[in-house]
Design a protein around this motif. Structure first.
Motif, PDB file in Angstrom:
ATOM      1  N   ALA A  13       0.826  -1.213   0.000  1.00 58.29           N
ATOM      2  CA  ALA A  13       0.000   0.000   0.000  1.00 58.29           C
ATOM      3  C   ALA A  13       0.857   1.259   0.000  1.00 58.29           C
ATOM      4  O   ALA A  13       0.620   2.210   0.750  1.00 58.29           O
ATOM      5  N   GLY A  16       1.880   3.487  -5.324  1.00 57.53           N
ATOM      6  CA  GLY A  16       1.375   2.694  -6.444  1.00 57.53           C
ATOM      7  C   GLY A  16       0.184   1.854  -6.016  1.00 57.53           C
ATOM      8  O   GLY A  16      -0.904   1.923  -6.621  1.00 57.53           O
ATOM      9  N   ALA A  37       3.477  -3.117   6.492  1.00 60.68           N
ATOM     10  CA  ALA A  37       3.803  -2.053   7.460  1.00 60.68           C
ATOM     11  C   ALA A  37       2.632  -1.070   7.497  1.00 60.68           C
ATOM     12  O   ALA A  37       1.508  -1.459   7.737  1.00 60.68           O
ATOM     13  N   ARG A 272      18.376   1.867  -5.250  1.00 65.75           N
ATOM     14  CA  ARG A 272      17.438   0.975  -4.569  1.00 65.75           C
ATOM     15  C   ARG A 272      17.183  -0.265  -5.428  1.00 65.75           C
ATOM     16  O   ARG A 272      17.362  -0.240  -6.637  1.00 65.75           O
ATOM     17  N   SER A 279       8.613 -12.768   0.184  1.00 57.84           N
ATOM     18  CA  SER A 279       7.265 -12.671  -0.380  1.00 57.84           C
ATOM     19  C   SER A 279       6.972 -13.801  -1.368  1.00 57.84           C
ATOM     20  O   SER A 279       5.897 -13.867  -1.935  1.00 57.84           O
ATOM     21  N   ALA A 319       7.389   8.505  -6.837  1.00 55.97           N
ATOM     22  CA  ALA A 319       6.051   8.249  -6.308  1.00 55.97           C
ATOM     23  C   ALA A 319       4.966   8.572  -7.340  1.00 55.97           C
ATOM     24  O   ALA A 319       3.997   7.817  -7.483  1.00 55.97           O
ATOM     25  N   ALA A 322       4.541   5.824  -9.829  1.00 56.87           N
ATOM     26  CA  ALA A 322       3.832   4.683  -9.224  1.00 56.87           C
ATOM     27  C   ALA A 322       2.326   4.966  -9.166  1.00 56.87           C
ATOM     28  O   ALA A 322       1.497   4.107  -9.499  1.00 56.87           O
TER      29      ALA A 322
HETATM   30  P1  FAD Z   1       6.625   1.710  -1.761  1.00 58.24           P
HETATM   31  O1  FAD Z   1       6.297   3.100  -1.434  1.00 58.24           O
HETATM   32  O2  FAD Z   1       7.968   1.201  -1.382  1.00 58.24           O
HETATM   33  O3  FAD Z   1       5.507   0.815  -1.086  1.00 58.24           O
HETATM   34  C1  FAD Z   1       5.556  -0.568  -1.112  1.00 58.24           C
HETATM   35  C2  FAD Z   1       4.748  -1.091   0.049  1.00 58.24           C
HETATM   36  O4  FAD Z   1       4.637  -2.501  -0.075  1.00 58.24           O
HETATM   37  C3  FAD Z   1       5.403  -0.855   1.415  1.00 58.24           C
HETATM   38  O5  FAD Z   1       4.493  -0.204   2.257  1.00 58.24           O
HETATM   39  C4  FAD Z   1       5.757  -2.245   1.929  1.00 58.24           C
HETATM   40  O6  FAD Z   1       5.618  -2.368   3.325  1.00 58.24           O
HETATM   41  C5  FAD Z   1       4.729  -3.095   1.196  1.00 58.24           C
HETATM   42  N1  FAD Z   1       5.153  -4.479   0.993  1.00 58.24           N
HETATM   43  C6  FAD Z   1       6.303  -4.923   0.435  1.00 58.24           C
HETATM   44  N2  FAD Z   1       6.315  -6.267   0.381  1.00 58.24           N
HETATM   45  C7  FAD Z   1       5.135  -6.670   0.918  1.00 58.24           C
HETATM   46  C8  FAD Z   1       4.554  -7.941   1.141  1.00 58.24           C
HETATM   47  N3  FAD Z   1       5.183  -9.071   0.794  1.00 58.24           N
HETATM   48  N4  FAD Z   1       3.335  -7.998   1.741  1.00 58.24           N
HETATM   49  C9  FAD Z   1       2.678  -6.851   2.091  1.00 58.24           C
HETATM   50  N5  FAD Z   1       3.183  -5.633   1.897  1.00 58.24           N
HETATM   51  C10 FAD Z   1       4.395  -5.543   1.314  1.00 58.24           C
HETATM   52  N6  FAD Z   1       9.883   9.929  -4.917  1.00 58.24           N
HETATM   53  C11 FAD Z   1       9.357  11.077  -5.383  1.00 58.24           C
HETATM   54  O7  FAD Z   1       8.593  11.048  -6.362  1.00 58.24           O
HETATM   55  N7  FAD Z   1       9.621  12.284  -4.796  1.00 58.24           N
HETATM   56  C12 FAD Z   1      10.445  12.368  -3.715  1.00 58.24           C
HETATM   57  O8  FAD Z   1      10.669  13.459  -3.205  1.00 58.24           O
HETATM   58  C13 FAD Z   1      11.020  11.183  -3.205  1.00 58.24           C
HETATM   59  N8  FAD Z   1      11.819  11.218  -2.124  1.00 58.24           N
HETATM   60  C14 FAD Z   1      12.318  10.049  -1.626  1.00 58.24           C
HETATM   61  C15 FAD Z   1      13.150  10.117  -0.513  1.00 58.24           C
HETATM   62  C16 FAD Z   1      13.683   8.958   0.016  1.00 58.24           C
HETATM   63  C17 FAD Z   1      14.573   9.037   1.225  1.00 58.24           C
HETATM   64  C18 FAD Z   1      13.371   7.703  -0.579  1.00 58.24           C
HETATM   65  C19 FAD Z   1      13.925   6.425   0.008  1.00 58.24           C
HETATM   66  C20 FAD Z   1      12.556   7.625  -1.678  1.00 58.24           C
HETATM   67  C21 FAD Z   1      12.028   8.804  -2.223  1.00 58.24           C
HETATM   68  N9  FAD Z   1      11.204   8.787  -3.350  1.00 58.24           N
HETATM   69  C22 FAD Z   1      10.699   9.948  -3.847  1.00 58.24           C
HETATM   70  C23 FAD Z   1      10.868   7.528  -4.028  1.00 58.24           C
HETATM   71  C24 FAD Z   1       9.451   7.061  -3.598  1.00 58.24           C
HETATM   72  O9  FAD Z   1       9.428   6.892  -2.207  1.00 58.24           O
HETATM   73  C25 FAD Z   1       9.118   5.765  -4.293  1.00 58.24           C
HETATM   74  O10 FAD Z   1       9.261   5.922  -5.685  1.00 58.24           O
HETATM   75  C26 FAD Z   1       7.685   5.344  -4.001  1.00 58.24           C
HETATM   76  O11 FAD Z   1       7.479   5.177  -2.623  1.00 58.24           O
HETATM   77  C27 FAD Z   1       7.380   4.037  -4.722  1.00 58.24           C
HETATM   78  O12 FAD Z   1       6.083   3.632  -4.438  1.00 58.24           O
HETATM   79  P2  FAD Z   1       5.683   2.093  -4.500  1.00 58.24           P
HETATM   80  O13 FAD Z   1       4.223   2.059  -4.270  1.00 58.24           O
HETATM   81  O14 FAD Z   1       6.221   1.479  -5.715  1.00 58.24           O
HETATM   82  O15 FAD Z   1       6.465   1.389  -3.307  1.00 58.24           O
END
Ligand code: FAD
Ligand code: NAD
Length: 464
Positions: A13, A16, A37, A272, A279, A319, A322
């Motif tokens: 969650a 994306g 989480a 990253r 999983s 973000a 996503a």
């Molecule tokens: P995530 O946000 O990583 O979410 C994935 C979720 O899946 C997590 O909550 C995790 O707990 C859950 N999960 C994983 N495996 C499982 C499982 N097996 N079962 C259940 N749940 C699970 N991007 C920007 O656009 N602007 C910014 O300013 C920016 N700043 C950033 C600063 C930092 C320090 C970091 C580390 C990243 C930053 N990013 C930024 C990048 C951005 O955080 C990511 O691109 C974005 O969070 C990706 O979204 P996501 O949904 O793919 O994954």
């Protein structure tokens, strides 16, 4: 053991996953989302939001500190300021808490069922989740993998002790005296600058020839200049070899040979990798693009009915990408005809000054075979920049020489992140230089530099 079936199962969650689930819920799709989480993912809990909160606090502290100790140009006087970083973190955690509970509320409003726990694949359409109340099986017709990413660990510098990732850096309770940052990319420079403003002595170690290699040299120059003015040491073409025998210094090797750099903390920010540990994702044997899941223009993986979105699918790990993928996949699952048709994924680096880019840079446009017109307008000729006491940087427009179609927009300067909306809209709507030049931009604002850049590309800027 409880079992539930649904039409759509979203795993993760983060931006994306939650965007996908909310849109699916709005479209009346029976949707379950599993989160190990907190809802909000990396972005809301340990990424975008906490980092921007820290950056803002550091900017305020730094500005206050610069005013202390006598009159300044604006005539403001303050006493010697200090910062209680533990207090800053409590403030930051409050913002995170508001946003994560907001996401839970939005999911509930869209009638999405939230299952809390780590999902493990049994097969492509079934997962088991360890919840607080026991094991739960979820079966679905369609699955969206949105499990995000984890920081890359360097074999010679495993995380632990002094060696930290951005997650620990965003929870420090005290400002480190000496901070070494390995990796001069997004995280390294955003957090390195913030800690320098908070009072740390910061050194950046970057493997390539310059920091922020993803942006062109003209955009990065004002950032590098300010890093140096601030006393941040930049070691480029330099590799981190490992910790010294005593464990309190980083050994690096660069053009000047090997040296030991003492540090209280070493922040490793070298990219990253997809999050899949525990999983069962490996067992699905989905096609990969490098370490990331390979997807097509509809975010389909190599397994029928299994989609992947966000960081788990690779760069650009942002973000808003996503979120856009999540929204699109929900509509596809609802039967709408959608495919990835975005003309640009804009990006911002929240350094000092900020960098924003949408579409193609001049180098990228020429590499794609375009003959281009480039118009660049400096903030030194912008009234608003003067009133804000920060005239560094410029706005740049890249357009096709034959049609004036805008291919790219970039800027570097204080507060330019807010220009990103105009940049993306211009590119997405297929604007020409005449459209930007012919639009009234409010005076006095930094956005006037956008209009002037377009005028300049056409050969008749007014204010330069
Ligand atoms: P995530 O946000 O990583 O979410 C994935 C979720 O899946 C997590 O909550 C995790 O707990 C859950 N999960 C994983 N495996 C499982 C499982 N097996 N079962 C259940 N749940 C699970 N991007 C920007 O656009 N602007 C910014 O300013 C920016 N700043 C950033 C600063 C930092 C320090 C970091 C580390 C990243 C930053 N990013 C930024 C990048 C951005 O955080 C990511 O691109 C974005 O969070 C990706 O979204 P996501 O949904 O793919 O994954
Ligand atoms: P990054 O890819 O931005 O930067 C990593 C840097 O580390 C690069 O400059 C690379 O050359 C360097 N590097 C790689 N290996 C090295 C080594 N062994 N020694 C020294 N330097 C090395 O990665 P990041 O800063 O870790 O950020 C991760 C992701 O998070 C990014 O892809 C970005 O999309 C996202 N992010 C975005 C924002 C934003 O949008 N403002 C902010 C933070 C993070």
């Amino acid at each position: 053991m409880k079992e539930i079936s649904c039409k759509l199962l979203v795993i993760g969650a983060g931006p994306g996953g939650y965007a996908c689930a909310i849109r699916a819920g709005q479209l009346g799709i029976d949707t379950v989302i599993v989160e190990a989480a907190k809802p909000g993912g990396t972005c809301l809990t340990i990424g975008c939001i906490p980092s921007k909160a820290l950056i803002h606090a550091a900017e305020v502290f730094d500005a206050t500190r610069q005013m202390a100790g006598g009159r300044n140009a604006m005539g403001i006087q303050v006493d010697q300021p200090s910062i209680d970083l533990a207090g800053t973190m409590i403030w930051k955690d409050g913002i995170v808490g508001r946003l994560t509970s907001g996401v839970s509320g939005l999911l509930q409003k869209a009638r999405v069922k939230i299952v809390s726990g780590r999902a493990r694949f049994r097969d492509g359409k079934t997962v088991e989740v360890e919840t607080e109340t026991g094991q739960q099986i979820v079966r679905a017709e369609t699955v969206v993998i949105a499990t995000g990413s984890d920081p890359v660990e360097l074999p010679a510098l495993p995380f632990g002790g002094r060696v930290i990732s951005s997650t620990e850096a965003l929870s420090l309770r005290q400002v480190p005296n000496r901070l070494i940052v390995v990796g001069g990319g997004y995280i390294g420079l955003e957090l390195g600058t913030a800690f320098a403003k908070l009072g740390s002595d910061v050194t950046v170690v970057e493997a390539t020839a310059r920091v922020l290699p993803i942006y062109d040299a003209d955009l990065v120059k004002p950032v590098t200049r300010r890093l140096t003015e601030r006393g941040i040491r930049l070691f480029t073409n330099t590799k981190a070899i490992g910790l010294s025998k005593t464990g309190d210094a980083l050994i690096v090797e660069g053009p000047d040979g090997r040296q030991e750099l003492p540090a209280d903390h070493i922040l490793v920010a070298v990219g990253r990798r997809p999050r899949s540990v525990g999983s069962g994702l490996e067992d699905l044997d989905l096609d990969r693009s490098g370490p990331f899941l390979r997807i097509d223009d509809r975010c389909r993986t190599s397994m029928r009915g299994v989609y992947a979105i966000g960081d788990v699918t690779g760069e650009p790990m942002l973000a808003h990408r996503a979120i856009a993928q999540g929204e699109m996949v929900a509509e596809i699952v609802a039967g709408k005809k959608r495919a990835w048709d975005k003309r640009s994924i804009p990006s911002i680096c929240f350094t000092d000054p900020e960098i924003v880019s949408a579409g193609l840079s001049p180098i990228e446009a020429r590499a794609q075979g375009y003959e281009v017109k480039v118009g660049q307008f400096p903030f030194i000729a912008n009234g608003r920049a003067m009133t804000m006491q920060d005239e560094d940087g410029f706005v740049r427009v890249v357009a096709r020489a034959d049609t004036n179609l805008v291919l790219g927009l970039q800027a570097v300067g204080s507060g330019v992140s807010e220009l990103s909306a105009a940049f993306s809209l211009a590119i997405e709507m297929g604007t020409r230089l005449e459209d930007i030049a012919g639009t009234i931009h409010v005076h006095p604002t930094r956005s006037e530099a956008l209009q002037e850049a377009a005028l300049k590309a056409m050969g008749h800027a007014l204010h330069i």
